[in-house]
Write a protein that holds these residues in place. Structure first.
Motif, short mmCIF file in Angstrom:
data_model
loop_
_atom_site.label_atom_id
_atom_site.label_comp_id
_atom_site.label_asym_id
_atom_site.label_seq_id
_atom_site.Cartn_x
_atom_site.Cartn_y
_atom_site.Cartn_z
N ALA A 1 0.83 -1.21 0.00
CA ALA A 1 0.00 0.00 0.00
C ALA A 1 0.87 1.27 0.00
CB ALA A 1 -0.93 0.00 1.21
N MET A 2 1.94 1.26 0.75
CA MET A 2 2.81 2.43 0.79
C MET A 2 3.48 2.66 -0.56
SD MET A 2 4.53 1.97 4.59
CE MET A 2 5.39 3.52 4.57
N ALA A 3 3.93 1.58 -1.19
CA ALA A 3 4.55 1.71 -2.51
C ALA A 3 3.52 2.16 -3.55
CB ALA A 3 5.18 0.39 -2.93
N ALA A 4 2.32 1.60 -3.47
CA ALA A 4 1.27 1.98 -4.42
C ALA A 4 0.89 3.45 -4.24
CB ALA A 4 0.04 1.10 -4.22
N PHE A 5 0.85 3.91 -3.00
CA PHE A 5 0.53 5.32 -2.74
C PHE A 5 1.61 6.22 -3.31
CE2 PHE A 5 0.82 9.06 0.09
CZ PHE A 5 -0.44 9.60 -0.14
N ALA A 6 2.86 5.84 -3.13
CA ALA A 6 3.96 6.66 -3.64
C ALA A 6 3.94 6.71 -5.16
CB ALA A 6 5.29 6.10 -3.14
N LEU A 7 3.69 5.57 -5.81
CA LEU A 7 3.70 5.53 -7.28
C LEU A 7 2.50 6.28 -7.87
CD1 LEU A 7 4.79 1.83 -7.94
CD2 LEU A 7 6.14 3.90 -8.30
N SER A 8 1.37 6.26 -7.19
CA SER A 8 0.18 6.92 -7.72
C SER A 8 0.09 8.39 -7.35
CB SER A 8 -1.08 6.20 -7.22
OG SER A 8 -1.16 6.25 -5.79
N ARG B 1 10.97 11.16 -11.89
CA ARG B 1 11.63 10.54 -13.03
C ARG B 1 11.81 9.04 -12.76
NH1 ARG B 1 17.01 13.28 -15.26
NH2 ARG B 1 15.40 14.89 -15.65
N GLY B 2 11.36 8.24 -13.69
CA GLY B 2 11.43 6.80 -13.52
C GLY B 2 10.23 6.19 -12.85
N ASN B 3 9.18 7.01 -12.65
CA ASN B 3 7.98 6.50 -12.00
C ASN B 3 7.38 5.31 -12.75
OD1 ASN B 3 4.89 6.45 -11.76
ND2 ASN B 3 5.44 7.70 -10.00
N THR B 4 7.24 5.45 -14.06
CA THR B 4 6.67 4.38 -14.87
C THR B 4 7.57 3.16 -14.90
OG1 THR B 4 5.60 6.03 -16.29
CG2 THR B 4 5.76 3.80 -17.14
N LEU B 5 8.89 3.38 -14.96
CA LEU B 5 9.81 2.25 -14.99
C LEU B 5 9.76 1.47 -13.68
CD1 LEU B 5 12.93 3.82 -16.75
CD2 LEU B 5 11.24 2.25 -17.71
N VAL B 6 9.63 2.17 -12.57
CA VAL B 6 9.52 1.49 -11.28
C VAL B 6 8.26 0.63 -11.23
CG1 VAL B 6 9.24 1.81 -8.79
CG2 VAL B 6 10.88 3.20 -10.04
N GLY B 7 7.15 1.20 -11.74
CA GLY B 7 5.91 0.43 -11.80
C GLY B 7 6.04 -0.81 -12.67
#
Length: 280
Positions: A94-101, A106-112
């Motif tokens: 949940a914490m990672a999903a909150f950070a990504l959304s 930079r690199g947000n999409t690549l991390v996802g």
């Protein structure tokens, strides 16, 4: 009545018939396991499809399971591993999903995408490396090793599911919390998490089932008597030449119960989470 209006009820009927057929196929092995766990050995082989009668009813399987081996310990180990793993998966996922959304960097999409790779590649492919790392860390034959593996296994799917839900949480609500002086942690725990409870229930169920049913990693990482899980503990009744089918079916029936209870408790949240994800 138009042609589309006439075909809609037929299409809906076919869909419901297909779902009912799939439900029966999925439930039948569970039903067969449970009814045969209450029979004597002869009835299991002679009339496996028949429900127990007064002449075939027997509790010898359950008596063997509860009297031979430490079934309570196996159940406790599975429960601890499942609960701790689910908690960590929900928390970190949940914490990672909150950070990504929520945060664009930079690199947000690549991390996802990198996280999504964890869904596509089975974790069992890394069994040798995992075993070497656990041995080097001194975690072999410990529940911690199983918790770490299952947490790593469940986080990618949790991020994939939760990020979509968190992306649709109102920005106005979060900005109002920031204006009121709430920290990002307070916004996450007090505002966002309560709104994605259906998704959390969905992730919990999807995480619980493979953990509870897994035999691979308990056999490799925690095979000792003190760390056996319920699936691994059930193997003591399966021999090379003789198998105690009464005990095996009784052990499997007892192992099924937590999953059924979990589904009954979270069924409404699970259905809401799945349908909301489908609509989105």
């Amino acid at each position: 009545m138009s042609g589309k209006a006439r075909t809609y009820p037929i299409r809906a009927l076919l869909v419901h018939l297909a779902l009912m057929a799939y439900t029966l196929i999925a439930i039948f092995p569970v039903f067969l396991t449970i009814i045969n766990s209450f029979k004597d050995r002869n009835a299991i082989f002679r009339t496996p499809m028949q429900v127990p009668t007064s002449s075939t009813f027997s509790l010898v399987g359950y008596q063997t399971v509860l009297g031979q081996g430490d079934f309570a310990l196996y159940f406790q180990n599975s429960f601890i591993v499942a609960i701790v793993s689910i908690f960590l998966v929900l928390l970190f996922g949940a914490m990672a999903a909150f950070a990504l959304s929520e945060y664009r960097f930079r690199g947000n999409t690549l991390v996802g995408l990198y996280m999504a790779i964890g869904i596509m590649i089975p974790i069992r492919l890394g069994t040798v490396a995992i075993l070497q790392d656990m041995a080097a860390a001194g975690l072999v034959n410990s529940l911690t090793a199983l918790v770490l593996v299952y947490t790593a296994q469940g986080i990618p799917l949790a991020i994939f599911i939760l990020s979509e839900f968190m992306h649709n949480v109102s920005d106005d609500l979060k900005n109002a919390g920031r204006i009121d002086g709430l920290s990002e942690y307070a916004i996450f725990f007090r505002l966002v998490l309560p709104l994605v409870r259906p998704a959390l229930a969905t992730v919990a169920v999807f995480t619980m089932i493979p953990i509870w049913n897994d035999l691979w990693f308990p056999l490799i990482l925690a095979p000792s008597e003190a760390t056996k899980t319920i699936t691994l503990g059930s193997q003591i009744f399966i021999g090379q030449f003789v198998t105690n089918w009464n005990a095996v079916l009784a052990a499997l029936s007892l192992a099924i119960m937590p999953i059924l209870i979990l589904y009954v408790i979270f069924s409404r949240q699970l259905i809401r989470g799945i349908t909301a994800g489908a609509v989105k």
